[in-house]
Design an enzyme around this catalytic site. Structure first.
Site, PDB file in Angstrom:
ATOM      1  N   ALA A 121       0.664  32.431  32.299  1.00  0.00           N
ATOM      2  CA  ALA A 121       1.035  32.995  33.403  1.00  0.00           C
ATOM      3  C   ALA A 121       0.315  34.693  33.951  1.00  0.00           C
ATOM      4  CB  ALA A 121       2.261  33.379  32.768  1.00  0.00           C
ATOM      5  N   GLU A 128      -0.809  22.971  38.584  1.00  0.00           N
ATOM      6  CA  GLU A 128       0.004  22.994  36.634  1.00  0.00           C
ATOM      7  C   GLU A 128       1.547  22.173  36.802  1.00  0.00           C
ATOM      8  OE1 GLU A 128      -3.050  26.847  35.799  1.00  0.00           O
ATOM      9  OE2 GLU A 128      -1.302  26.843  37.390  1.00  0.00           O
TER      10      GLU A 128
END
Length: 238
Positions: free
Chosen positions: A91, A111
Site C-alpha cells: 500500500a 488489485e
C-alpha cells in the site's frame, strides 16, 4: 543494506513481506499484488515453492505474473478460481482505520478486483506508510481515454488537483489501456465518501481508495520489529 555513513538500514518492506508469506499454507489460492513491496512477497513465495509448498496463484499485473512464473509459482486462469484464500499486496498509505491508498504501481483496478475476491487481504508496508489521514500520497484514479478531459474537469470540480500520470515523457497507460490521474495535495478524512463520489463520475473506471478491504496490515519497522494489525482487533478496540 548500509547507507553512505556505513549505518545498517533495515529493509522494512522485505521484513513485512516475508512475515506475510508465513501465513500461506499448502493448497491455498493466493492473489499476488504489484509493486516494490509485493515483489519481495513473490520472491519469498518462490523460495517456499522450491521447498515444496503447493499453491496456485493469480496476479494483478503482467510484471507480477512474469516474476511469479519465473520463480516456479503456478499461475492459473481467473476462470478456474472460485475464491482466493489470501491476497498479499502493498500500500502507498495506511490510516489508523486500515483504509488504504494504492495504485502507485499502476495496477489499482486489477488489485481491487483480486482483493474483492479474497477471503483475506494482507497488506505489507514499512512504518513510513502509516499516516493519520490519507492523502499526502497522490490518490490514483484510473480513467478511460475517451473524453478524458471531461473526466479531469469533474475531478477538478471536487478540488482534487488531478494530473495525468506520465512515464518516460509519455502518457502512462495501464495494463487495461486506460490513463491514471494522480490527485495531489489533498486530505481524505472520509475515504468511503470520496470513494463513492469518484466512482459516480462517468469516465472513472476505479480509484485507489481501498475501503474496508484490508484484513491484516503487517508493518516492518526500522528497528527490525514487526507489528501485525488485524481488522477484527481494531474493531474490538473501538
Amino acid at each position: 543494506m548500509s547507507n553512505r555513513d556505513g549505518v545498517v538500514e533495515m529493509n522494512t518492506k522485505k521484513l513485512a513481506a516475508e512475515r506475510a508469506v508465513e501465513a500461506i499454507e499448502d493448497g491455498m489460492t493466493v492473489g499476488l499484488g504489484t509493486g516494490s513491496t509485493a515483489y519481495y512477497a513473490i520472491e519469498k513465495l518462490g523460495e517456499r515453492v522450491k521447498e515444496g509448498l503447493n499453491i496456485r496463484a493469480v496476479a494483478t499485473s503482467k510484471r507480477s505474473e512474469e516474476q511469479a512464473r519465473g520463480l516456479g509459482i503456478s499461475i492459473v486462469p481467473f476462470a478456474e478460481v472460485g475464491q482466493i484464500d489470501i491476497t498479499i499486496d502493498g500500500a502507498d498509505e495506511v490510516d489508523r482505520s486500515l483504509q488504504l491508498i494504492k495504485g502507485g504501481g499502476g495496477a489499482l483496478l486489477r488489485e481491487k478486483i483480486v482483493a474483492a475476491r479474497s477471503d483475506k487481504m494482507f497488506v505489507i508496508v514499512g512504518e513510513d506508510k502509516l499516516v493519520d489521514t490519507l492523502g499526502a500520497f497522490p490518490l490514483p484514479v484510473e480513467i478511460i481515454p475517451f473524453a478524458h478531459e471531461w473526466t479531469l474537469d469533474a475531478l477538478k470540480a471536487l478540488q482534487l488537483n488531478p494530473e495525468l500520470r506520465m512515464e518516460n515523457g509519455e502518457l502512462y497507460i495501464t495494463d487495461n489501456g486506460n490513463y491514471i490521474a494522480d490527485c495531489r495535495s489533498i486530505s481524505i478524512p472520509d475515504p468511503a465518501s470520496l470513494h463513492a463520489q469518484l466512482n459516480a463520475i462517468p469516465g472513472v473506471v476505479e480509484n485507489g481508495l481501498f475501503v474496508d478491504m484490508a484484513h491484516t496490515v503487517i508493518v516492518g519497522r526500522e528497528d527490525g520489529s514487526i507489528d501485525t494489525i488485524i481488522r477484527s482487533s481494531l474493531a474490538d478496540s473501538e
